[in-house]
Design a protein around this motif. Structure first.
Motif, short mmCIF file in Angstrom:
data_model
loop_
_atom_site.label_atom_id
_atom_site.label_comp_id
_atom_site.label_asym_id
_atom_site.label_seq_id
_atom_site.Cartn_x
_atom_site.Cartn_y
_atom_site.Cartn_z
N SER A 164 23.85 10.02 -6.44
CA SER A 164 22.90 10.86 -6.06
C SER A 164 21.58 10.23 -6.37
O SER A 164 20.67 10.97 -5.72
N HIS A 165 21.38 9.19 -7.03
CA HIS A 165 20.15 8.91 -7.39
C HIS A 165 19.94 7.34 -7.26
O HIS A 165 20.87 6.62 -7.78
N ILE A 166 19.22 6.91 -6.13
CA ILE A 166 18.71 5.55 -5.92
C ILE A 166 17.41 5.29 -6.33
O ILE A 166 16.65 6.07 -5.52
N PHE A 167 17.15 4.13 -7.02
CA PHE A 167 15.64 4.35 -7.36
C PHE A 167 14.64 3.71 -6.13
O PHE A 167 15.15 2.90 -5.43
N ALA A 168 13.47 4.39 -6.36
CA ALA A 168 12.51 3.74 -5.29
C ALA A 168 11.59 3.39 -6.37
O ALA A 168 10.67 4.22 -6.95
N VAL A 169 11.24 2.08 -6.33
CA VAL A 169 10.18 1.52 -7.39
C VAL A 169 9.27 0.68 -6.60
O VAL A 169 9.26 0.02 -5.72
N ASN A 170 7.81 0.93 -7.10
CA ASN A 170 6.75 0.53 -6.49
C ASN A 170 5.80 0.02 -7.34
O ASN A 170 5.71 0.69 -8.64
N PHE A 171 4.78 -0.72 -7.14
CA PHE A 171 3.49 -0.87 -7.77
C PHE A 171 2.74 0.39 -7.83
O PHE A 171 2.54 0.78 -6.74
N PHE A 172 2.11 0.51 -9.05
CA PHE A 172 1.03 1.64 -9.13
C PHE A 172 -0.05 1.48 -8.38
O PHE A 172 -0.91 2.31 -7.70
N SER A 173 -0.34 0.17 -8.08
CA SER A 173 -1.90 -0.19 -7.31
C SER A 173 -1.35 -0.02 -5.79
O SER A 173 -2.28 0.12 -5.03
N ASP A 174 -0.11 0.29 -5.45
CA ASP A 174 0.32 0.45 -4.27
C ASP A 174 -0.11 1.79 -3.78
O ASP A 174 -0.58 1.79 -2.32
N PHE A 175 -0.37 2.58 -4.57
CA PHE A 175 -0.87 3.91 -4.00
C PHE A 175 -2.40 4.04 -3.57
O PHE A 175 -2.73 4.56 -2.57
N GLU A 176 -3.17 3.07 -4.17
CA GLU A 176 -4.42 2.94 -3.74
C GLU A 176 -4.41 2.29 -2.50
O GLU A 176 -5.28 2.47 -1.51
N LYS A 177 -3.63 1.45 -2.24
CA LYS A 177 -3.39 0.47 -0.79
C LYS A 177 -3.16 1.47 -0.13
O LYS A 177 -3.66 1.56 1.42
N TYR A 178 -2.05 2.40 -0.17
CA TYR A 178 -1.76 3.22 0.89
C TYR A 178 -2.70 4.15 1.28
O TYR A 178 -2.71 4.84 2.37
N ALA A 179 -3.34 4.84 0.16
CA ALA A 179 -4.44 5.75 0.46
C ALA A 179 -5.47 5.61 1.19
O ALA A 179 -6.20 6.25 2.06
#
Length: 718
Positions: A164-179
């Motif tokens: 039931s759990h598959i990790f989704a892993v991203n860089f914290f800096s990606d949030f700023e990029k996607y914003a």
């Protein structure tokens, strides 16, 4: 009254002493304070003046310039100085973790730490909780370096923790990029297509000539040649192409060269460099059967924080997919692949780990626990693994076959007093042959060998056994057929070669032939079956015998002195024997034979100090079984066309040779006539000299030269 005044003055002295203690930073227990109190008892209460030290001797002279850096004086101290990180590139965010309460949180953290600590040092971790103390299902990790964070994101993104759990892993800096994504979408620019060429261009040769690569010049030069019937034709030749050795990929698409800094892959018609893989000190490499992945080993550990010396690379992208740690490579290849490259397995102490592709994670997230596992191998046609476990106390040795991914046991065989086992699968996966070396008695003074033949295509997997009471030197299964051969006996004189048919009368194994008084140590079957070569490699005689196992006919018996290697070409038409310069310093070179044992040619004299010889593999045929049967049925129709072409080639070759030799004879005769005329002119000029200067009785020394001139030659068709 005087005492009262003294006490009063003492009180003042005590107060002054307390102030002195406070100024000294020592509190009321300061010595000066105590002395102040004592002096106060006498009513003095005077403060002592400290003498100033003379520091003039430590001052720098006028005009002095300090050119010594702080790093030179305080290097060790400055290394410990905290550094403020300028970015959040080492911080990752992991989502889709289980949402658990406080009672299970510590257990979950232990599991998560075990997963993510493999990629480096985790300096900070944060697990957000809601107002009820329930974990929100995502968490933050900060690694010590950006490189460690990149490996963690690359490896664990898509990691299956459970069903039931598959990790989704991203860089914290990606949030700023996607914003900062603009509201108006713009289509991405299409990358320019780069043509790398035809990776299988060598298969387009009109005469279907195979290629081979060889290292010569003592290791300094590498050449790739077309194997034409008369002599090799050079396709490419480069100096310093490799620093150690070369290797073809399993289907012949790539040529790998090894260097101190890593591996280079070459391909297409002009052998362009397609990829480079940086792995310092690399010594061994291996490909997956599908050619999608490359495995490299180096005893050198570059990064002490991540001491991994086995790397799995993606051949197409150059990406590092998985790393392992191994002290040595005695059992290379350490990673063994399934026939289609979907799985690979790795053996360690009491464990057998099977990994899935492309996630590179353990199958079902756990290894198989096999106490004392000694060796294992994959079936070349199915997802079967065979392994054996040695004897332990009262528990007999076991040979087991399991199915992957179910891990279901297909069959097992137990036996006592086993000293060693060697497993070999039939190329079509029909049989598994296990050579079992065992002791005859519990005293372990006399040993023998037996062969356990597992019939994988039959119900309940029956096992046949053959006992050999003599020492076994070699054994090999026919690639496409039901025969296998054993070389046994006491070297160097009492050596025999026995041939067996696995599917004999009544489904039992039967012996078909025993060849006695052999001088052989190795067995080499043709890739197409039927034909076999028995060779005595690394011996002074270098005997090579060519057999047709249909009726056990000896087609030819030849010798290649001190031959160290023998290899069939992928079609089964040619055989090469070679003497490697790495093993012998004299008489090095290679010889190409037909499958019937007829010598075709030796390596040209300009290629000296041959070190390595490898045929270029061919990819699996695209023809179906029905197509192959139809071609065999209409063989005579096709053979007429090829025979005609062979005669034309033979005629053309003979004509070219004759014309070349006639031209050489004419050039020699012209040169001879020119010298005769020069001699006649010289004699004429010297006749006018005084007869006294010429003595007819003087002995004249003549020099005789002999020349062998080949006028014609008959070239036999291969």
């Amino acid at each position: 009254q005087d005492g009262g005044e003294g006490a009063q003055d003492g009180g003042e002295g005590t107060q002054d002493g307390g102030e002195g203690a406070q100024d000294g930073g020592e509190g009321a227990q300061d010595q000066d304070g105590g002395e102040g109190a004592q002096d106060g008892g006498e009513g003095e209460g005077e403060e002592e003046e400290e003498e100033e030290a003379d520091d003039s001797q430590f001052e720098d002279p006028e005009g002095y310039v300090d050119n010594i850096a702080d790093e030179e004086l305080l290097g060790d101290v400055l290394k410990e100085k905290p550094v403020l990180k300028a970015s959040m590139d080492a911080v990752i965010v992991v989502d889709n973790a289980p949402k658990v309460g406080p009672d299970r949180m510590e257990k979950l953290k232990t599991v998560l730490r075990k997963i993510f600590k493999r990629f480096g040092t985790v300096e900070m971790e944060y697990y957000p909780l809601d107002e009820n103390g329930i974990f929100k299902g995502y968490f933050f990790l900060e690694y010590s370096t950006h490189k460690e964070a990149v490996e963690a994101v690359t490896t664990t993104n898509g990691y299956r923790l459970d069903k039931s759990h598959i990790f989704a892993v991203n860089f914290f800096s990606d949030f700023e990029k996607y914003a900062q994504i603009p509201e108006k979408w713009e289509p991405p620019k299409k990358a320019e297509f780069k043509e790398i060429g035809n990776l299988r261009s060598w298969l387009l040769d009109a005469d279907c000539n195979d290629q081979f690569v060889f290292i010569y010049g003592g290791g300094s030069d590498v050449g790739v040649c077309h194997n034409t019937p008369q002599e090799p034709v050079m396709a490419d030749c480069r100096k310093g192409w490799t620093e150690t050795y070369v290797m073809w990929s399993p289907r012949g698409t790539y040529l790998a060269t090894l260097h101190n800094r890593g591996i280079a892959l070459w391909g297409t018609g002009g052998f362009k460099q397609l990829h480079r893989f940086s792995h310092s000190g690399v010594q061994l490499i291996d490909f997956s059967p599908c050619e999608r992945y490359l495995v490299s080993f180096s005893p050198t550990v570059v990064d002490p924080n991540n001491p991994q010396n086995i790397v799995v690379w993606d051949v197409r992208t150059g990406e590092r997919k998985k790393t392992f740690m191994r002290g040595n490579a005695e059992d290379w290849p350490i990673l063994k692949w399934s026939h289609d490259g979907i799985y690979f397995a790795r053996m360690s102490d009491n464990l057998l780990g099977v990994y899935e592709i492309p996630s590179f994670t353990l199958l079902d997230k756990k290894s198989l626990i096999i106490r004392g596992i000694k060796d294992f191998c994959w079936s070349p046609q199915n997802h079967f693994i065979s392994y054996w476990v040695p004897e332990a106390t009262e528990i007999p040795a076991k040979i087991t076959i399991i199915s992957i991914p179910s891990r279901q046991e297909i069959t097992t065989k137990s036996r006592h007093l086993v000293s060693d086992c060697k497993m070999q699968w039939h190329k079509q996966g029909d049989y598994l042959c296990v050579r079992v070396d065992h002791w005859m008695t519990k005293s372990k003074k006399q040993s023998a060998s037996s062969f356990e033949i597992f019939h994988l295509r039959e119900a309940l997997v029956p096992v046949d056994t053959i006992e050999i009471k003599e020492p076994v030197l070699a054994f090999s299964l026919e690639p496409k057929g039901t025969k296998f051969a054993i070389i046994h006996g006491e070297p160097p004189t009492r050596i025999s070669a026995s041939f067996y048919n696995i599917s004999g009368k009544g489904g039992k194994i039967e012996k078909t032939k025993t060849l006695e008084r052999q001088n052989a140590s190795h067995i080499f079957w043709s890739p197409q079956g039927q034909f076999v070569v028995l060779a005595g490699l690394k011996s002074n005689e270098g005997t090579v015998e060519f057999y047709d196992t249909t009726d056990m006919t000896l087609m030819s018996k030849m010798e290649h002195n001190k031959a160290t290697d023998l290899e069939w070409d992928p079609t089964g038409r040619y055989i090469v024997t070679s003497v490697s310069f790495w093993k012998h310093k004299v008489d090095t070179g290679f010889v190409v034979w037909s499958f019937q044992g007829r010598l075709l040619y030796r390596n040209p004299n300009k290629f000296e100090k041959i070190c390595q010889f490898l045929w270029r593999p061919r990819p699996p045929t695209l023809l179906t079984e029905a197509d192959l049967k139809r071609i065999k049925k209409d063989y005579k129709q096709y053979s007429l066309t090829f025979e005609k072409k062979d005669r034309a080639l033979k005629s053309k070759t003979s004509k070219e040779l004759i014309e070349k030799r006639r031209r050489l004879v004419k050039e020699f005769k012209d040169y001879q006539e020119k010298k005769k005329r020069a001699m006649a002119k010289w004699r004429t000029n010297n006749v006018s000299q005084s007869n006294s200067e010429f003595n007819e009785d003087e002995e004249v020394e003549y020099v005789e030269h002999s020349f062998d001139i080949l006028i014609s030659e008959t070239v036999e068709n291969v």
